[in-house]
Design a protein around this motif. Structure first.
Motif, short mmCIF file in Angstrom:
data_model
loop_
_atom_site.label_atom_id
_atom_site.label_comp_id
_atom_site.label_asym_id
_atom_site.label_seq_id
_atom_site.Cartn_x
_atom_site.Cartn_y
_atom_site.Cartn_z
N ASP A 68 0.90 -1.28 0.01
CA ASP A 68 -0.09 0.07 -0.16
C ASP A 68 0.99 1.15 -0.19
O ASP A 68 1.62 1.33 0.77
N PRO A 69 0.60 2.17 -0.84
CA PRO A 69 1.55 3.41 -1.08
C PRO A 69 1.35 4.06 0.15
O PRO A 69 2.60 4.93 0.65
N SER A 134 10.56 2.89 -2.61
CA SER A 134 9.70 4.11 -1.92
C SER A 134 10.39 4.35 -0.47
O SER A 134 9.98 5.52 -0.09
#
Length: 440
Positions: A68-69, A134
């Protein structure tokens, strides 16, 4: 990167951690830290030059869906807040269901084992790469403890970890207590796992306590570190000098002197292992050659989404059996799944009692039995705070608790938290006054 000797920072032992001698670094649960604001204790430790590493528990990198970002962004934010040299997570799945299986999303509230198959490895590796891209600092992943084994596994734990490191370059956080847990519960030899995994990729090591009940080892983090766990640490030390070793304790916190004694035992184990150190790696490390591709799926399907779909179905079936009472998937040990299911429900009750301490206060001795009965028919689909609200709502709908004053208190508690916006101060004062008057 040399970390040294550390301890898991928890609010309950913050003062003790600050006072312990010889602490080089601490680890804090990432999800328990507020963005933009550090607890005063952690701020003071950082001012003293103590490294703080955020340890995530909710990404679920072993799950079928891509990370999930929002969760990744939150972990990256905490890494920046702490100025940490790395972040850590787990090789596990924590939720299942959703669009891939056309079923409701289920939350485990716990770290569950990933099947050691080529398909699950493919999914995990892609998820790890997404996470690495990320995050502002390197990522290290922890092996988990498990009560249950997946049927038809294709790799040992050491082989699985070696493949993961070889494909992604991710670092490892090796928990020796979890290796011991898997030895008791799944018959896996810790020495074999250490021989097979790339020990040179270890970022640091966890040491923790647990307890054995009816032939099952429970990795509680609430009991003293045992000699068998220290023996596994000695096995690891004979192969490599780990950059860091950390003592974990998450509940039933002992006096500072006991924590200091466990840290001394860890130091003594590491020191004793220096004389018997041997070259990293063992003969079995070549059991899964890096240049041999994973076998193609037997049904001829391929591609990352096909692998994700297969993993999604398998993980959803398992989690549904654990938390929703659906039939046990073929190949699993029904008794062990029962043990795991009860353990998940008990943990759920304990965590809800911590995040909403008013509930056991209002319900008294009946809290635990009432919550376990609720959990049997209501799988967790969101976080623990939502779970607490749903539990209270179900009680109120059923006209419970029977004591009218307790029911009024529970009603006000639920209304204060379930309303679209928090009640005004005057409303809270009025409710408090009504509660006092009702008790006279």
């Amino acid at each position: 990167m040399k970390l040294g000797i550390g301890i898991g920072w928890r609010p309950e032992i913050a003062d003790a951690v600050e006072a312990l001698p010889g602490i080089d670094w601490v680890e804090a649960v990432a999800e328990n830290l507020c963005a933009g604001h550090l607890p005063a204790s952690l701020a003071r430790l950082r001012e003293r030059g103590v490294t703080v590493v955020p340890h995530g528990v909710s990404l679920g990198l072993g799950g079928a869906d891509r990370p999930d970002p929002g969760r990744l962004a939150a972990l990256a934010e905490r890494a920046a807040l702490l100025g940490t040299p790395l972040v850590t997570e787990h090789i596990a799945f924590v939720r299942a269901g959703g669009p891939r299986t056309a079923s409701p999303v289920l939350e485990a509230g716990h770290l569950l084992p990933v099947p050691r198959t080529w398909a699950a490895l493919d999914v995990l590796c892609e998820n790890v790469r997404i996470a690495q891209d990320s995050l502002p600092v390197p990522l290290a992943l922890e092996n988990i403890a498990a009560l249950i084994s997946w049927p038809h596994e294709e790799l040992t734990e050491g082989q699985f970890l070696a493949e993961l490191v070889g494909r992604t370059g991710v670092r490892l956080l090796i928990d020796v207590a979890n290796l011991h847990t898997n030895h008791v519960n799944r018959g896996e030899d810790p020495a074999t796992a250490l021989d097979e995994l790339p020990v040179e990729a270890i970022a640091y090591v966890h040491v923790a306590g647990g307890i054995e009940k009816d032939g099952v080892w429970h990795d509680t983090h609430a009991h003293p570190v045992t000699e068998p766990v220290l023996d596994v640490l000695a096995e690891l030390r004979s192969r490599v000098s780990p950059p860091g070793v950390l003592l974990e304790r998450d509940d039933d916190f002992p006096a500072a002197a006991e924590l200091a004694g466990e840290l001394d035992a860890i130091r003594a184990t590491l020191d004793a292992g220096r004389t018997g150190a041997r070259p990293a790696g063992g003969a079995s490390r070549t059991a899964v050659p890096r240049d041999v591709p994973a076998p193609a799926p037997a049904d001829g399907s391929g591609g990352p989404d096909a692998a994700r779909d297969r993993v999604a179905v398998a993980q959803t079936s398992l989690l549904s059996a654990l938390v929703a009472g659906t039939p046990v998937p073929e190949g699993f040990d029904q008794h062990r799944l029962g043990v795991q299911s009860r353990a998940l429900a008990a943990k759920r009750a304990d965590v809800v009692a911590k995040v909403a301490p008013e509930l056991p206060e209002i319900l008294g001795p009946s809290y635990r039995g009432a919550f376990l009965a609720y959990a049997k028919g209501r799988p967790m689909s969101a976080g623990y705070r939502r779970d607490a609200l749903d539990f209270a709502e179900q009680l109120l709908v059923a006209g419970r608790p029977e004591d009218k004053a307790a029911r009024r208190r529970l009603t006000h508690w639920w209304q204060d938290r379930a309303a679209p916006r928090p009640p005004r101060r005057t409303t809270r004062l009025a409710r408090a006054a009504r509660t006092v008057l009702a008790g006279r």
